[in-house]
Design a protein around this motif. Sequence first.
Motif, PDB file in Angstrom:
ATOM      1  N   TRP A  82       0.613  -1.175  -0.016  1.00 17.75           N
ATOM      2  CA  TRP A  82      -0.122  -0.053  -0.183  1.00 17.75           C
ATOM      3  C   TRP A  82       0.908   1.239   0.025  1.00 17.75           C
ATOM      4  CZ3 TRP A  82      -5.586  -0.009   0.260  1.00 17.75           C
ATOM      5  CH2 TRP A  82      -5.990  -0.998   0.574  1.00 17.75           C
ATOM      6  N   LYS A  83       0.375   2.346  -0.595  1.00 12.00           N
ATOM      7  CA  LYS A  83       1.125   3.506  -0.627  1.00 12.00           C
ATOM      8  C   LYS A  83       0.194   4.555   0.169  1.00 12.00           C
ATOM      9  CE  LYS A  83       2.774   7.445  -3.527  1.00 12.00           C
ATOM     10  NZ  LYS A  83       2.812   7.992  -4.870  1.00 12.00           N
ATOM     11  N   ILE A  84       0.505   5.014   1.005  1.00 16.17           N
ATOM     12  CA  ILE A  84       0.030   6.140   2.077  1.00 16.17           C
ATOM     13  C   ILE A  84       0.121   7.255   1.168  1.00 16.17           C
ATOM     14  CG2 ILE A  84      -0.154   7.244   4.039  1.00 16.17           C
ATOM     15  CD1 ILE A  84       0.995   5.068   5.473  1.00 16.17           C
ATOM     16  N   VAL A  85      -1.240   7.991   0.843  1.00 14.92           N
ATOM     17  CA  VAL A  85      -1.262   9.231  -0.087  1.00 14.92           C
ATOM     18  C   VAL A  85      -1.746  10.311   1.000  1.00 14.92           C
ATOM     19  CG1 VAL A  85      -1.827   8.059  -2.286  1.00 14.92           C
ATOM     20  CG2 VAL A  85      -3.623   8.630  -0.618  1.00 14.92           C
ATOM     21  N   LYS A  86      -2.455  10.283   1.988  1.00 19.86           N
ATOM     22  CA  LYS A  86      -2.719  11.067   3.338  1.00 19.86           C
ATOM     23  C   LYS A  86      -2.668  10.687   4.500  1.00 19.86           C
ATOM     24  CE  LYS A  86      -6.036  14.346   4.986  1.00 19.86           C
ATOM     25  NZ  LYS A  86      -7.519  14.550   4.660  1.00 19.86           N
ATOM     26  N   ASP A  87      -1.791  11.374   5.403  1.00 15.84           N
ATOM     27  CA  ASP A  87      -1.617  11.041   6.806  1.00 15.84           C
ATOM     28  C   ASP A  87      -1.739  12.335   7.358  1.00 15.84           C
ATOM     29  OD1 ASP A  87      -1.184   9.874   9.408  1.00 15.84           O
ATOM     30  OD2 ASP A  87       0.979   8.965   8.531  1.00 15.84           O
ATOM     31  N   GLY A  88      -2.829  12.456   8.009  1.00 13.27           N
ATOM     32  CA  GLY A  88      -3.171  13.769   8.798  1.00 13.27           C
ATOM     33  C   GLY A  88      -4.460  13.986   9.506  1.00 13.27           C
ATOM     34  N   VAL A  89      -5.153  15.022   9.195  1.00 14.26           N
ATOM     35  CA  VAL A  89      -6.580  14.982  10.084  1.00 14.26           C
ATOM     36  C   VAL A  89      -7.663  15.334   8.759  1.00 14.26           C
ATOM     37  CG1 VAL A  89      -5.515  15.857  11.961  1.00 14.26           C
ATOM     38  CG2 VAL A  89      -6.171  17.561  10.297  1.00 14.26           C
ATOM     39  N   PRO A 136      -7.677  11.914  13.206  1.00 19.72           N
ATOM     40  CA  PRO A 136      -6.815  11.488  12.568  1.00 19.72           C
ATOM     41  C   PRO A 136      -7.293  10.721  11.182  1.00 19.72           C
ATOM     42  CG  PRO A 136      -6.469  11.386  14.676  1.00 19.72           C
ATOM     43  CD  PRO A 136      -7.780  11.860  14.605  1.00 19.72           C
ATOM     44  N   GLN A 137      -6.573  10.540  10.332  1.00 23.00           N
ATOM     45  CA  GLN A 137      -7.158  10.069   8.904  1.00 23.00           C
ATOM     46  C   GLN A 137      -5.745   9.659   8.115  1.00 23.00           C
ATOM     47  OE1 GLN A 137      -8.657  12.543   5.786  1.00 23.00           O
ATOM     48  NE2 GLN A 137      -9.990  10.849   5.193  1.00 23.00           N
ATOM     49  N   ILE A 138      -5.983   8.369   7.614  1.00 14.17           N
ATOM     50  CA  ILE A 138      -4.898   7.752   6.877  1.00 14.17           C
ATOM     51  C   ILE A 138      -5.787   7.431   5.427  1.00 14.17           C
ATOM     52  CG2 ILE A 138      -3.202   5.756   6.465  1.00 14.17           C
ATOM     53  CD1 ILE A 138      -2.879   5.639   9.239  1.00 14.17           C
ATOM     54  N   VAL A 139      -5.102   7.675   4.357  1.00 22.24           N
ATOM     55  CA  VAL A 139      -5.694   7.308   3.003  1.00 22.24           C
ATOM     56  C   VAL A 139      -4.486   6.810   2.324  1.00 22.24           C
ATOM     57  CG1 VAL A 139      -6.715   8.137   1.006  1.00 22.24           C
ATOM     58  CG2 VAL A 139      -7.326   9.234   3.169  1.00 22.24           C
ATOM     59  N   ALA A 140      -5.009   5.682   1.799  1.00 26.01           N
ATOM     60  CA  ALA A 140      -3.806   4.613   1.339  1.00 26.01           C
ATOM     61  C   ALA A 140      -4.547   4.163  -0.253  1.00 26.01           C
ATOM     62  CB  ALA A 140      -3.181   3.686   2.135  1.00 26.01           C
ATOM     63  N   GLU A 141      -3.824   3.805  -0.990  1.00 22.37           N
ATOM     64  CA  GLU A 141      -4.009   2.966  -2.265  1.00 22.37           C
ATOM     65  C   GLU A 141      -3.238   1.617  -2.400  1.00 22.37           C
ATOM     66  OE1 GLU A 141      -3.347   5.796  -5.425  1.00 22.37           O
ATOM     67  OE2 GLU A 141      -5.373   6.781  -5.072  1.00 22.37           O
ATOM     68  N   SER A 142      -3.726   0.725  -2.957  1.00 15.69           N
ATOM     69  CA  SER A 142      -2.972  -0.576  -2.841  1.00 15.69           C
ATOM     70  C   SER A 142      -2.083  -0.585  -4.153  1.00 15.69           C
ATOM     71  CB  SER A 142      -3.823  -1.797  -3.086  1.00 15.69           C
ATOM     72  OG  SER A 142      -4.683  -1.788  -4.100  1.00 15.69           O
ATOM     73  N   GLU A 143      -1.211  -1.322  -4.391  1.00 11.84           N
ATOM     74  CA  GLU A 143      -0.510  -1.543  -5.582  1.00 11.84           C
ATOM     75  C   GLU A 143      -1.217  -1.781  -6.774  1.00 11.84           C
ATOM     76  OE1 GLU A 143       2.858  -4.361  -5.540  1.00 11.84           O
ATOM     77  OE2 GLU A 143       3.590  -3.426  -3.721  1.00 11.84           O
ATOM     78  N   GLY A 144      -1.100  -0.883  -7.802  1.00 12.22           N
ATOM     79  CA  GLY A 144      -1.857  -1.287  -8.948  1.00 12.22           C
ATOM     80  C   GLY A 144      -3.301  -0.421  -8.898  1.00 12.22           C
ATOM     81  N   ARG A 145      -3.433  -0.031  -7.590  1.00 14.07           N
ATOM     82  CA  ARG A 145      -4.410   0.909  -7.206  1.00 14.07           C
ATOM     83  C   ARG A 145      -5.978   0.071  -7.607  1.00 14.07           C
ATOM     84  NH1 ARG A 145      -3.695   7.021  -9.581  1.00 14.07           N
ATOM     85  NH2 ARG A 145      -5.995   6.948  -8.496  1.00 14.07           N
ATOM     86  N   ALA A 146      -6.015  -1.024  -7.238  1.00 14.76           N
ATOM     87  CA  ALA A 146      -7.048  -1.866  -7.178  1.00 14.76           C
ATOM     88  C   ALA A 146      -7.994  -1.567  -5.932  1.00 14.76           C
ATOM     89  CB  ALA A 146      -6.826  -3.301  -7.143  1.00 14.76           C
TER      90      ALA A 146
END
Length: 139
Positions: free
Chosen positions: A82-89, A97-107
């Motif tokens: 996974w790639k974390i694209v947001k880590d903040g609020v 607090p919020q974490i937004v992530a996308e998996s490899e290949g963005r599936a």
Amino acid sequence: MEVRDGDTVKADVEKTSSRVLEMLALNGKVTESGAMTSRCADYDADEEVYRARHPWSVYQAPFAEMQKAMDRLRGELPKNGWKIVKDGVDGSAAKSPQIVAESEGRAFALDVRLHKASKVGNAPDLLEVTVESACYRAK
């Protein structure tokens, strides 16, 4: 865009949710909801383009343990593709607090938010998780 079977996509989203729960390693109660399908908003209404979403939460766990689970997730997501694209609020008044992530290949996309108990409305401490698939065309 990939053509997929909706039931298969929902099952894949639920498996991904289970893996996220394992990474959190948090003891608490988990809401019992299954994945659901909805139309992708970026497409015309006459196009058969959907995504599967699986929202769920962990509750009845100490807030400090929920914070530790979020920290674990920050370390585990990159190790698990996974790639974390947001880590903040988030944009709420509470600035949760919020974490937004996308998996490899963005599936898959992941949105995790930590909510502190609220005296207004008597809301409990809550770790809110949503896993959703990329958009796909229905078979």
